[in-house]
Structures are given as C-alpha cells and as structure tokens.
Design a protein around this motif. Sequence first.
Motif, PDB file in Angstrom:
ATOM      1  N   ALA A  72      98.037  50.132  44.228  1.00 39.63           N
ATOM      2  CA  ALA A  72      98.717  50.742  45.523  1.00 39.63           C
ATOM      3  C   ALA A  72      98.887  52.341  45.105  1.00 39.63           C
ATOM      4  N   PRO A  73      98.830  53.280  46.058  1.00 33.93           N
ATOM      5  CA  PRO A  73      98.868  54.823  45.637  1.00 33.93           C
ATOM      6  C   PRO A  73     100.332  55.119  45.406  1.00 33.93           C
ATOM      7  N   GLU A  74     101.342  54.287  45.217  1.00 35.36           N
ATOM      8  CA  GLU A  74     102.615  54.582  45.020  1.00 35.36           C
ATOM      9  C   GLU A  74     103.149  53.552  43.908  1.00 35.36           C
ATOM     10  N   PRO A  75     103.848  53.995  42.744  1.00 40.87           N
ATOM     11  CA  PRO A  75     104.449  53.080  41.916  1.00 40.87           C
ATOM     12  C   PRO A  75     105.340  52.057  42.558  1.00 40.87           C
ATOM     13  N   ALA A 134     124.132  46.453  33.252  1.00 37.37           N
ATOM     14  CA  ALA A 134     124.439  47.712  33.611  1.00 37.37           C
ATOM     15  C   ALA A 134     123.557  48.878  33.444  1.00 37.37           C
ATOM     16  N   PRO A 135     122.325  48.587  34.311  1.00 41.08           N
ATOM     17  CA  PRO A 135     121.161  49.551  34.003  1.00 41.08           C
ATOM     18  C   PRO A 135     121.320  50.923  34.432  1.00 41.08           C
ATOM     19  N   ARG A 136     120.894  51.574  33.507  1.00 38.41           N
ATOM     20  CA  ARG A 136     121.179  53.124  33.605  1.00 38.41           C
ATOM     21  C   ARG A 136     120.065  53.824  32.927  1.00 38.41           C
ATOM     22  N   PRO A 137     118.934  54.021  33.676  1.00 40.02           N
ATOM     23  CA  PRO A 137     117.653  54.838  33.186  1.00 40.02           C
ATOM     24  C   PRO A 137     117.981  56.128  32.568  1.00 40.02           C
ATOM     25  N   ARG A 138     117.478  56.354  31.562  1.00 43.47           N
ATOM     26  CA  ARG A 138     117.827  57.560  30.790  1.00 43.47           C
ATOM     27  C   ARG A 138     117.005  58.690  31.100  1.00 43.47           C
ATOM     28  N   LEU A 139     115.696  58.483  31.857  1.00 47.71           N
ATOM     29  CA  LEU A 139     114.746  59.492  32.111  1.00 47.71           C
ATOM     30  C   LEU A 139     114.709  59.489  33.602  1.00 47.71           C
ATOM     31  N   PRO A 140     114.362  60.610  34.245  1.00 50.68           N
ATOM     32  CA  PRO A 140     114.069  60.418  35.594  1.00 50.68           C
ATOM     33  C   PRO A 140     112.739  59.916  35.978  1.00 50.68           C
ATOM     34  N   ARG A 141     112.964  58.713  37.107  1.00 53.33           N
ATOM     35  CA  ARG A 141     111.915  58.066  37.380  1.00 53.33           C
ATOM     36  C   ARG A 141     110.441  58.749  37.373  1.00 53.33           C
ATOM     37  N   ALA A 142     110.388  59.591  38.006  1.00 50.22           N
ATOM     38  CA  ALA A 142     108.993  60.469  37.987  1.00 50.22           C
ATOM     39  C   ALA A 142     108.401  60.710  36.581  1.00 50.22           C
ATOM     40  N   VAL A 143     109.295  61.123  35.728  1.00 50.41           N
ATOM     41  CA  VAL A 143     108.756  61.353  34.292  1.00 50.41           C
ATOM     42  C   VAL A 143     108.136  60.274  33.698  1.00 50.41           C
ATOM     43  N   ARG A 144     109.064  59.122  33.680  1.00 43.95           N
ATOM     44  CA  ARG A 144     108.622  58.057  32.906  1.00 43.95           C
ATOM     45  C   ARG A 144     107.378  57.300  33.777  1.00 43.95           C
ATOM     46  N   ILE A 145     107.363  57.310  34.911  1.00 47.73           N
ATOM     47  CA  ILE A 145     106.153  57.053  35.719  1.00 47.73           C
ATOM     48  C   ILE A 145     104.913  57.514  35.467  1.00 47.73           C
ATOM     49  N   ALA A 146     104.914  58.909  35.364  1.00 48.34           N
ATOM     50  CA  ALA A 146     103.854  59.793  35.033  1.00 48.34           C
ATOM     51  C   ALA A 146     103.544  59.632  33.675  1.00 48.34           C
ATOM     52  N   TRP A 147     104.464  59.280  32.751  1.00 50.64           N
ATOM     53  CA  TRP A 147     104.170  59.161  31.282  1.00 50.64           C
ATOM     54  C   TRP A 147     103.397  57.838  31.149  1.00 50.64           C
ATOM     55  N   ALA A 148     103.774  56.554  32.028  1.00 50.89           N
ATOM     56  CA  ALA A 148     103.107  55.558  31.758  1.00 50.89           C
ATOM     57  C   ALA A 148     101.656  55.644  32.473  1.00 50.89           C
ATOM     58  N   ARG A 198      96.799  49.380  34.085  1.00 51.00           N
ATOM     59  CA  ARG A 198      97.553  50.407  34.733  1.00 51.00           C
ATOM     60  C   ARG A 198      98.914  49.832  35.506  1.00 51.00           C
ATOM     61  N   ALA A 199      98.387  48.492  36.271  1.00 51.09           N
ATOM     62  CA  ALA A 199      99.660  48.065  37.037  1.00 51.09           C
ATOM     63  C   ALA A 199     100.397  47.266  36.148  1.00 51.09           C
ATOM     64  N   CYS A 200     100.242  46.974  35.035  1.00 47.95           N
ATOM     65  CA  CYS A 200     101.224  46.320  34.071  1.00 47.95           C
ATOM     66  C   CYS A 200     101.930  47.512  33.571  1.00 47.95           C
ATOM     67  N   ALA A 201     101.460  48.660  33.133  1.00 50.58           N
ATOM     68  CA  ALA A 201     102.140  49.902  32.742  1.00 50.58           C
ATOM     69  C   ALA A 201     103.333  50.457  33.502  1.00 50.58           C
ATOM     70  N   LEU A 202     102.786  50.451  34.776  1.00 53.42           N
ATOM     71  CA  LEU A 202     103.632  50.883  36.146  1.00 53.42           C
ATOM     72  C   LEU A 202     104.757  50.084  36.257  1.00 53.42           C
ATOM     73  N   GLU A 203     104.571  48.665  36.239  1.00 51.80           N
ATOM     74  CA  GLU A 203     105.689  47.689  36.366  1.00 51.80           C
ATOM     75  C   GLU A 203     106.742  47.876  35.168  1.00 51.80           C
ATOM     76  N   ASN A 204     105.999  48.037  33.928  1.00 49.17           N
ATOM     77  CA  ASN A 204     107.147  48.039  32.809  1.00 49.17           C
ATOM     78  C   ASN A 204     107.830  49.314  32.835  1.00 49.17           C
ATOM     79  N   ALA A 205     107.121  50.478  33.317  1.00 53.06           N
ATOM     80  CA  ALA A 205     107.929  51.782  33.488  1.00 53.06           C
ATOM     81  C   ALA A 205     108.753  51.713  34.600  1.00 53.06           C
ATOM     82  N   SER A 206     108.680  50.941  35.731  1.00 54.18           N
ATOM     83  CA  SER A 206     109.525  51.045  36.727  1.00 54.18           C
ATOM     84  C   SER A 206     110.741  49.897  36.560  1.00 54.18           C
TER      85      SER A 206
END
Length: 297
Positions: A72-75, A134-148, A198-206
């Motif tokens: 998909a074009p988007e995470p 109590a999920p509290r992501p520590r990084l902005p979503r875009a940062v973690r997705i881009a890194w993954a 790549r799909a596995c990495a993006l699912e893990n990051a998200s």
Amino acid sequence: MSQPRRLPTPGRFLRIDGVPLHVLTEGSGPVCVLSGGLGMAWFDWDAVAALLAPHRTVVRFDRPGLGLSAPAPEPPTLAAEADRIARLLEALGHPGPATVVGHSLAGFHAEAFARLHPERCAGIVLADASIEDAPRPRLPRAVRIAWAGKMAGLASAAGLPRALGPATRRLIGRASTVGSHPPHPWEQAGYRTSRVARACALENASYPYQAAELAALRLERPLPAVPVAVLAAYDGSESARQLRSLERQRGLAAALGGRFAVAAPAGHLVMADVPESVAQAVLDLTGTGRGAAAPFA
C-alpha cells in the motif's frame, strides 16, 4: 541450473482502495473472516479454514505487502485496517454481517471493525490477541514509520530478505508453537521478498500507534451487542509469564463482555497448534443463532 518450481497461486486478487489484495474464499454459509497477526499470511489459516468451510463461508486475505498482496502507498493504521475488512466484504458481495477472527495484532483490527462497522459485524473471536493496557508511543508516528522504512530498504539492498527471510520466519514459527509443523511451500517463496520484509517492518513500527488508536476508539465508539470470544493460548507451563498472559486474556474477555476459553496445548500461533479450538470458538459463537451449524466431528 534448473529453475525453482513455480507454485500455483490460490485464490484471486481484488483491488481494494487501489491495492491488489490476495483473497481466498471457501465453503458456504454465514461469513467468517480470518485475519492473522503481524507479518502473517493466508496459509497460516489452512487448518482452521478446512475445519470451518463445511459450515461457513471462510474469507482469508493478505494485508498489503504480506503474502501475495501488493504493498500500500500508506503505512497501516487501525481505522484503515478495519475499513479494509468492510470493503473487502463488499467487493466479495457479502453485504451482511460477518464474524471476524483476529489473531495477535489483527485482534485490534477485529475489535475496531466491530466498533466502526457495527452493522457489518456478527461477532468477533480474538485468538491470543494483542493487549496493551496503556499504550503511549514515545516517538511521533511519522518518525518511527520513516525509520522502519529506511531500515527495511537498507536490509533489502543488502539482500537480507532473500538470504534470511524464510529462515527467520521458520524460527519465529517454532518459537511460537508447541507442536511440530512442516514448513509451508509459500514460506520460502514469500518471505524472501523485500516487499514482505518492508510490510513486516511497517506493521511492527505501527503497532504502538494502532494500540493507542484502539484505546481511544474504546472511549468513542461502544462495542455493538454482538457475541465475543477470547481464546487464550496456553502451553502447559506454570511460568509467571504464561500465567500473566492468561490473566490478561481473561481480563480482555471481561472488559468486552465476552466468553473466555483456553486453547491448549498451544503457543501464540494457536491456529497452527490447535486449529480445532479456533474453529470451535467460531461455531460456538454463532451456533445458537442465524446459520447454526453442528460442530465438526
């Protein structure tokens, strides 16, 4: 050198939101959707589908980038995954309510489907579903997705998916089951691709963001009055980790007003170790209502 044998492609492809998704439909009767955990594919449900097909119309699909589906074009996001199930059912010509079985990460998707599309949901089965209190992501979503995405790109450029992908998949499978299961032919064919890596990495990051989305959704959208079953994997040990996992799954069932059952002996991949327990949970869930079916032998 001989060319590797080309495997026949089961099922078909449907374009959902512009993405060609790999889909299998088997059996007849009330509709049941099977959705696997992080990085999993349609063939992980083979044994469950075989047990359910005499009683249900069984729908299996690969999320974008996984199995045989195009990326998909988007995470991934929680709402997008819930909507994908609804649009897939529409494309298949199943406008009525469906039971959704979600394993691990896809437990988030099954619950979100029920909350966002209550008129389309006949019930949900959560098979050793992911739980985040109590999920509290520590990084902005875009940062973690881009890194993954960058890490997946570097790994692919180095040839790691081709060299290590299938072996990594086998190691994860062995660590997540208590039984002995032969490798599936598509493990070798699918998990050696950069697309799946790549799909596995993006699912893990998200993952943490999807968990946070579900926590927010629980406050905004009530769960419809549909039957819920929570199936917890139990490997037979008395370790603190295993007992805590059982209690957390029991707590999830209580929070959702659902039935709680233990699948044993089973690792996290309950559909591989005890497919009959997963299939029976589906049949028991809706067995007293519309489309009732006798349990399989």
